[in-house]
Design a protein around this motif. Structure first.
Motif, short mmCIF file in Angstrom:
data_model
loop_
_atom_site.label_atom_id
_atom_site.label_comp_id
_atom_site.label_asym_id
_atom_site.label_seq_id
_atom_site.Cartn_x
_atom_site.Cartn_y
_atom_site.Cartn_z
N GLN A 142 0.16 10.38 -11.43
CA GLN A 142 -0.30 11.71 -11.03
C GLN A 142 -1.42 12.21 -11.94
O GLN A 142 -2.09 13.20 -11.62
N GLN B 180 -1.56 -4.28 -2.83
CA GLN B 180 -2.10 -5.30 -1.94
C GLN B 180 -2.90 -6.38 -2.67
O GLN B 180 -2.81 -7.55 -2.36
N LEU C 102 -2.35 3.26 -5.48
CA LEU C 102 -1.10 2.49 -5.40
C LEU C 102 -1.18 1.41 -4.33
O LEU C 102 -0.71 0.28 -4.52
N LEU C 103 -1.81 1.75 -3.19
CA LEU C 103 -1.93 0.77 -2.11
C LEU C 103 -2.84 -0.39 -2.53
O LEU C 103 -2.52 -1.55 -2.30
N LYS C 104 -3.95 -0.07 -3.15
CA LYS C 104 -4.87 -1.10 -3.61
C LYS C 104 -4.19 -2.02 -4.61
O LYS C 104 -4.33 -3.25 -4.55
N PRO D 80 -3.17 2.01 -11.66
CA PRO D 80 -1.99 2.79 -12.05
C PRO D 80 -1.78 2.88 -13.55
O PRO D 80 -0.99 3.71 -14.01
N ALA E 20 -3.22 13.79 -3.72
CA ALA E 20 -2.20 12.89 -3.15
C ALA E 20 -2.85 11.69 -2.47
O ALA E 20 -2.36 10.55 -2.59
N ALA E 21 -3.96 11.92 -1.76
CA ALA E 21 -4.64 10.83 -1.06
C ALA E 21 -5.18 9.79 -2.05
O ALA E 21 -5.12 8.59 -1.80
N VAL F 297 -4.00 9.15 -5.17
CA VAL F 297 -2.87 8.41 -5.75
C VAL F 297 -2.39 7.33 -4.78
O VAL F 297 -2.13 6.18 -5.15
N GLN F 298 -2.29 7.70 -3.51
CA GLN F 298 -1.85 6.74 -2.49
C GLN F 298 -2.82 5.57 -2.39
O GLN F 298 -2.41 4.41 -2.29
N ALA F 299 -4.12 5.87 -2.45
CA ALA F 299 -5.13 4.81 -2.36
C ALA F 299 -5.04 3.86 -3.55
O ALA F 299 -5.15 2.63 -3.39
#
Length: 448
Positions: free
Chosen positions: A345, A281, A276-278, A295, A269-270, A272-274
């Motif tokens: 995922q 931004q 998507l955030l990258k 992604p 999960a961490a 995937v979040q990284a």
């Protein structure tokens, strides 16, 4: 309650087949959907025995040792590395079951017997003119290792398939060359009681028998020798694994799952979040080791995108086998491939396939929850196997780290505090790996 299944194998620094067959079983069990997480762990490769439990989120874990006998590795090495108390270990809200070795299951008798019958039928051999030898690994570190091979020889003997049946060992007595003195029959059928066509089966045993390279049959010392395939190539092994796992009382029901399912989940999960955030931004990519993660696609830095892979086994085979890369985190990752992404995922699953076990350590490190294990603790865990390293001075260890760890995308935090942000894509190394220990031991021995 979530479940995980771990297949513990030996692995190899020499041959891709030894761990490759274990990964094949893992891929099959993941597609069967028998557990939320299914993975492997190895002595010689990644993820290592000491590392694997930390990659799993499941509350109930079953570890099946894929060894042909109960001995040093199953009784000492694996329990010590994983911190197991016995058949059942309770650790907080987590229960870890440890099954008997694969080779102790009665179904293996049928595989060995079938190997002998198939060889005799294929070459039209008569029982009264044939001897059979069952070859085990053996080890002088454990008196129990030979028992399974001895039992297999007795099973073949009781079946009356040949005039003589003996056992012999690669690393114990009676040794393999003694077969020619201990048997007299004109024909000799030899069954390697190993799980995979690794270096032992492909090189060590045939050479001890006196067989020419790459030959399964030959005239040796005036005898007709017929060498069979190892026992682990049979489809029934999957059934044996599941029977051992289910004997713990944990349910492993078959429910066909999609590709990239069943991977270890710690850190997923961490990551995937990284990614998507990258992307949100900067419209950029996260670099993980030598991988670029977006992604839409995963590929190596500087990839030529020559090969498109859509399954874990395709990707693993390509990056691991040609040439063989026993250390998954070595900095020579092939750069001629790409994996398109249908669902974000999938990204952690692809990373786990390229760098087994590294994702959990990455996530724990950046969450400031990582445990670093120093060299002295790792050496003491392994029953004197790496005692040469206890004599190494600080300057010697520094030199070994510089020599052994310089071609790895992991930074040895167990040796010195390092700011990973200064090394783009570098991953945390929280404990000395077996590659470092083994190569350092060889270097110290060679220095005298």
């Amino acid at each position: 309650m979530s479940t995980a299944l771990v297949l513990a194998g030996h692995g190899s620094h020499i041959s891709p087949e030894t761990a490759g067959i274990v990964w094949g079983y893992v891929d099959a069990l993941r597609r069967m959907g028998v557990a939320e997480e299914v993975t492997a762990a190895f002595w010689k490769e990644q993820p290592e025995f000491a590392q694997v439990l930390g990659t799993l989120m499941a509350e109930t874990i079953v570890v099946v040792p894929l060894f042909t006998a109960t001995g040093f590795y199953t009784n000492k090495v694996i329990p010590a590395a994983m911190g197991l108390d016995g058949p059942v270990t309770q650790r907080g809200n987590r229960t870890i079951h440890y099954t008997p070795a694969l080779g102790t299951h009665p179904m293996l008798d049928d595989i060995v017997t079938r190997r002998v019958k198939d060889a005799m039928q294929a070459y039209d051999l008569l029982p009264q003119q044939t001897a059979v030898a069952i070859i085990g690994h053996g080890t002088r570190r454990s008196e129990t290792t030979r028992l399974t091979t001895q039992n297999q020889a007795e099973t073949v003997r009781r079946a009356g398939l040949a005039a003589q049946v003996v056992d012999a060992y690669l690393d114990d007595d009676p040794d393999i060359p003694s077969i020619y003195q201990r048997t007299e029959a004109q024909n000799l059928v030899v069954v390697p009681y190993f799980l995979a066509s690794g270096s032992h089966v492909t090189y060590d045993v045939p050479r001890a028998l006196g067989l020419p390279d790459d030959e399964m049959t030959a005239q040796v010392q005036g005898r007709h020798v017929y060498y069979t395939a190892p026992i682990g190539t049979a489809d029934v092994i999957l059934q044996v694994i599941l029977e051992l796992a289910r004997a713990t009382g944990v349910s492993f029901e078959i429910n066909e799952a999609p590709l990239w399912y069943g991977m270890p989940r710690v850190g997923a999960a961490a990551l995937v979040q990284a990614v998507l955030l990258k992307n949100a931004q900067q419209r950029g990519a996260v670099q993980f080791g030598q991988l670029r993660l977006t992604p839409n696609v995963v590929h190596p830095v500087g990839s030529s995108d020559a090969y498109v892979f859509i399954t874990p086994n395709q990707l693993r085979s390509h990056i691991r086998e040609n040439p063989f890369r026993p250390l998954a985190t070595s900095d020579d990752l092939p750069r001629d491939w790409v994996v398109p992404i249908d669902d974000v995922q999938q990204i952690p699953a692809i990373v786990e396939t390229v760098y087994p076990g590294a994702l959990a350590e990455w996530a724990n490190h950046y969450a400031q929850a990582a445990t670093i294990t120093p060299l002295t603790e790792v050496v003491s865990r392994h029953e004197g196997m790496f005692h040469h390293l206890t004599q190494a001075t600080e300057s010697m260890v520094n030199q070994l780290v510089a020599t052994m760890c310089g071609r790895c995308v992991k930074v040895p935090l167990w040796h010195a505090t390092t700011d990973l942000t200064a090394n783009s894509g570098s991953l945390p190394c929280l404990s000395p790996c077996n590659t470092f220990l083994s190569r350092s031991k060889e270097a110290l021995i060679n220095e005298g």
